[in-house]
Design a protein around this motif. Structure first.
Motif, PDB file in Angstrom:
ATOM      1  N   LEU A 124     -13.643   2.326   1.822  1.00 27.61           N
ATOM      2  CA  LEU A 124     -12.617   1.284   1.846  1.00 27.61           C
ATOM      3  C   LEU A 124     -11.702   1.626   3.022  1.00 27.61           C
ATOM      4  CD1 LEU A 124     -12.029   1.422  -1.962  1.00 27.61           C
ATOM      5  CD2 LEU A 124     -12.635  -0.694  -0.799  1.00 27.61           C
ATOM      6  N   GLY A 125     -12.091   1.174   4.194  1.00 26.95           N
ATOM      7  CA  GLY A 125     -11.366   1.557   5.397  1.00 26.95           C
ATOM      8  C   GLY A 125     -10.355   0.525   5.833  1.00 26.95           C
ATOM      9  N   GLY A 126      -9.082   0.839   5.720  1.00 31.02           N
ATOM     10  CA  GLY A 126      -8.046  -0.052   6.234  1.00 31.02           C
ATOM     11  C   GLY A 126      -7.896  -1.354   5.500  1.00 31.02           C
ATOM     12  N   ILE A 127      -8.376  -1.432   4.269  1.00 34.56           N
ATOM     13  CA  ILE A 127      -8.278  -2.690   3.535  1.00 34.56           C
ATOM     14  C   ILE A 127      -7.161  -2.672   2.491  1.00 34.56           C
ATOM     15  CG2 ILE A 127      -9.998  -2.036   1.795  1.00 34.56           C
ATOM     16  CD1 ILE A 127     -10.909  -4.977   1.792  1.00 34.56           C
ATOM     17  N   ILE A 128      -6.862  -1.505   1.936  1.00 35.66           N
ATOM     18  CA  ILE A 128      -5.882  -1.438   0.844  1.00 35.66           C
ATOM     19  C   ILE A 128      -4.508  -1.877   1.324  1.00 35.66           C
ATOM     20  CG2 ILE A 128      -4.713   0.101  -0.767  1.00 35.66           C
ATOM     21  CD1 ILE A 128      -7.311   1.673  -1.013  1.00 35.66           C
ATOM     22  N   HIS A 129      -4.124  -1.482   2.538  1.00 34.80           N
ATOM     23  CA  HIS A 129      -2.788  -1.875   3.013  1.00 34.80           C
ATOM     24  C   HIS A 129      -2.721  -3.358   3.377  1.00 34.80           C
ATOM     25  CE1 HIS A 129      -4.566  -0.189   6.921  1.00 34.80           C
ATOM     26  NE2 HIS A 129      -4.459  -1.490   7.146  1.00 34.80           N
ATOM     27  N   CYS A 130      -3.860  -4.054   3.371  1.00 35.26           N
ATOM     28  CA  CYS A 130      -3.864  -5.496   3.621  1.00 35.26           C
ATOM     29  C   CYS A 130      -3.709  -6.319   2.345  1.00 35.26           C
ATOM     30  CB  CYS A 130      -5.153  -5.902   4.325  1.00 35.26           C
ATOM     31  SG  CYS A 130      -5.328  -5.245   5.987  1.00 35.26           S
ATOM     32  N   LEU A 131      -3.854  -5.669   1.199  1.00 38.89           N
ATOM     33  CA  LEU A 131      -3.757  -6.378  -0.077  1.00 38.89           C
ATOM     34  C   LEU A 131      -2.306  -6.501  -0.509  1.00 38.89           C
ATOM     35  CD1 LEU A 131      -6.652  -4.568  -1.973  1.00 38.89           C
ATOM     36  CD2 LEU A 131      -6.776  -6.705  -0.660  1.00 38.89           C
ATOM     37  N   ALA A 132      -1.974  -7.580  -1.194  1.00 38.68           N
ATOM     38  CA  ALA A 132      -0.606  -7.798  -1.669  1.00 38.68           C
ATOM     39  C   ALA A 132      -0.348  -6.984  -2.930  1.00 38.68           C
ATOM     40  CB  ALA A 132      -0.379  -9.280  -1.947  1.00 38.68           C
ATOM     41  N   GLY A 133       0.902  -6.530  -3.073  1.00 36.88           N
ATOM     42  CA  GLY A 133       1.288  -5.792  -4.264  1.00 36.88           C
ATOM     43  C   GLY A 133       1.460  -4.306  -3.988  1.00 36.88           C
ATOM     44  N   LEU A 177       7.663  -5.635  11.084  1.00 40.93           N
ATOM     45  CA  LEU A 177       7.098  -6.807  11.751  1.00 40.93           C
ATOM     46  C   LEU A 177       5.740  -7.171  11.157  1.00 40.93           C
ATOM     47  CD1 LEU A 177       7.039  -8.936  13.989  1.00 40.93           C
ATOM     48  CD2 LEU A 177       6.069  -7.178  15.506  1.00 40.93           C
ATOM     49  N   LEU A 178       4.873  -6.180  10.986  1.00 40.25           N
ATOM     50  CA  LEU A 178       3.542  -6.443  10.438  1.00 40.25           C
ATOM     51  C   LEU A 178       3.623  -6.920   8.994  1.00 40.25           C
ATOM     52  CD1 LEU A 178       1.461  -3.489  11.917  1.00 40.25           C
ATOM     53  CD2 LEU A 178       1.563  -5.859  12.697  1.00 40.25           C
ATOM     54  N   ASN A 179       4.585  -6.375   8.245  1.00 32.64           N
ATOM     55  CA  ASN A 179       4.764  -6.836   6.868  1.00 32.64           C
ATOM     56  C   ASN A 179       5.326  -8.245   6.832  1.00 32.64           C
ATOM     57  OD1 ASN A 179       4.438  -4.764   4.383  1.00 32.64           O
ATOM     58  ND2 ASN A 179       4.823  -3.625   6.276  1.00 32.64           N
ATOM     59  N   ASP A 185       0.700  -5.353   3.803  1.00 33.18           N
ATOM     60  CA  ASP A 185       1.685  -5.391   2.721  1.00 33.18           C
ATOM     61  C   ASP A 185       1.705  -4.000   2.096  1.00 33.18           C
ATOM     62  OD1 ASP A 185       3.282  -5.764   0.528  1.00 33.18           O
ATOM     63  OD2 ASP A 185       2.244  -7.523  -0.233  1.00 33.18           O
ATOM     64  N   ASN A 186       2.505  -3.116   2.675  1.00 34.36           N
ATOM     65  CA  ASN A 186       2.453  -1.728   2.224  1.00 34.36           C
ATOM     66  C   ASN A 186       3.807  -1.041   2.099  1.00 34.36           C
ATOM     67  OD1 ASN A 186       3.057  -1.414   4.966  1.00 34.36           O
ATOM     68  ND2 ASN A 186       1.820   0.434   5.164  1.00 34.36           N
ATOM     69  N   THR A 187       4.885  -1.813   2.101  1.00 38.67           N
ATOM     70  CA  THR A 187       6.216  -1.214   2.023  1.00 38.67           C
ATOM     71  C   THR A 187       6.395  -0.398   0.747  1.00 38.67           C
ATOM     72  OG1 THR A 187       7.142  -3.005   3.344  1.00 38.67           O
ATOM     73  CG2 THR A 187       8.691  -1.712   2.046  1.00 38.67           C
ATOM     74  N   ASN A 188       5.712  -0.793  -0.311  1.00 35.18           N
ATOM     75  CA  ASN A 188       5.840  -0.070  -1.581  1.00 35.18           C
ATOM     76  C   ASN A 188       4.697   0.918  -1.830  1.00 35.18           C
ATOM     77  OD1 ASN A 188       8.241  -1.458  -2.484  1.00 35.18           O
ATOM     78  ND2 ASN A 188       6.960  -3.251  -2.843  1.00 35.18           N
ATOM     79  N   ASP A 189       3.862   1.135  -0.834  1.00 33.50           N
ATOM     80  CA  ASP A 189       2.725   2.042  -0.997  1.00 33.50           C
ATOM     81  C   ASP A 189       3.127   3.483  -0.699  1.00 33.50           C
ATOM     82  OD1 ASP A 189       1.401  -0.294  -1.450  1.00 33.50           O
ATOM     83  OD2 ASP A 189       0.012  -0.120   0.239  1.00 33.50           O
ATOM     84  N   ARG A 190       2.787   4.367  -1.612  1.00 36.70           N
ATOM     85  CA  ARG A 190       3.063   5.792  -1.455  1.00 36.70           C
ATOM     86  C   ARG A 190       1.788   6.587  -1.682  1.00 36.70           C
ATOM     87  NH1 ARG A 190       6.795   3.262  -0.182  1.00 36.70           N
ATOM     88  NH2 ARG A 190       9.049   3.665  -0.419  1.00 36.70           N
ATOM     89  N   SER A 191       1.632   7.681  -0.949  1.00 33.90           N
ATOM     90  CA  SER A 191       0.426   8.490  -1.073  1.00 33.90           C
ATOM     91  C   SER A 191       0.295   9.082  -2.468  1.00 33.90           C
ATOM     92  CB  SER A 191       0.420   9.602  -0.023  1.00 33.90           C
ATOM     93  OG  SER A 191       1.573  10.421  -0.127  1.00 33.90           O
TER      94      SER A 191
END
Length: 228
Positions: A124-133, A177-179, A185-191
């Motif tokens: 899953l390369g570079g797709i998770i940060h493109c998903l909403a939520g 800008l990208l968001n 959509d990754n402002t709320n994404d944490r490792s």
């Protein structure tokens, strides 16, 4: 080609035919190392470490890393899966030496119906940060790819997370800008949330943070390891 589609997402609209031709020099070779802090060779090596000759790639983009990582066999079984037809066509041409199969699918739906049985590696390369939520919500993609896997299948990939964004001015400018453009959509994404999502489903989970890029890997457990 099989098609089971939901409504198009904003994130795939950037992958026009023209966009795909400028993506590698602009995003992979410029933005990734200079803004996100992750050199493309690091991601190529991540692929080399985990890819097998029986591989499914979800969210193929331009096929940059698949083109460079190499396979154990000159004739791998390679499935390309994406919601964007342009990405599938572009990457299939680039990797035509491997005669890949292409599938027009949405990772937010269960990945059923692909012929040939399960795969030994799924990326899953570079797709998770493109998903909403947020990541706990997005992590259902790990459930949706179950039909592609069996015990021992390697799950790996990379995604942009918010960890480390405040550390550089360039990130604080580009990230919003990208968001705002809804490319990501990754402002709320944490490792830490990514690691928790993987650990709830798999074994041998690893999340490595390089700049703003979280490189992850895990293994589908056997029934015995699940009981332990």
């Amino acid at each position: 080609m099989l098609a089971t589609l939901s409504l198009p997402r904003h994130s795939i609209k950037a992958y026009t035919k023209l966009g795909l031709h400028v993506y590698d020099p602009l995003i992979v070779n410029l933005v990734a190392p200079r803004v996100w802090g992750c050199d493309p060779e690091v991601l190529v090596e991540h692929y080399r470490r985990h890819v097998t000759f029986n591989h499914a790639d979800i969210g193929v983009g331009t096929g940059f890393f698949l083109d460079r990582c190499g396979f154990e066999s000159p004739n791998p079984r390679l499935a390309l899966i994406d919601l964007q037809p342009n990405c599938l066509a572009h990457t299939a041409r680039r990797l035509s030496r491997y005669r890949p199969s292409t599938y027009l699918r949405d990772v937010l739906d269960p990945m059923t119906g692909l012929p040939g049985g399960p795969f030994d590696s799924v990326a899953l390369g570079g797709i998770i940060h493109c998903l909403a939520g947020d990541l706990p919500f997005k992590s259902r993609v790990f459930d949706n790819i179950r039909p592609l896997t069996r015990p021992g299948t390697k799950i790996f990939g990379y995604t942009l997370v918010y960890d480390g964004v405040p550390l550089r001015i360039s990130r604080r400018l580009v990230h919003p800008l990208l968001n705002r453009l809804r490319v990501i959509d990754n402002t709320n994404d944490r490792s830490s949330d990514l690691h928790a999502a993987l650990s709830a489903r798999f074994i041998d989970c690893n999340v490595e943070l390089i700049g703003c890029m979280a490189l992850f890997s895990a293994v589908v457990p056997t029934a015995a390891s699940t009981r332990q």
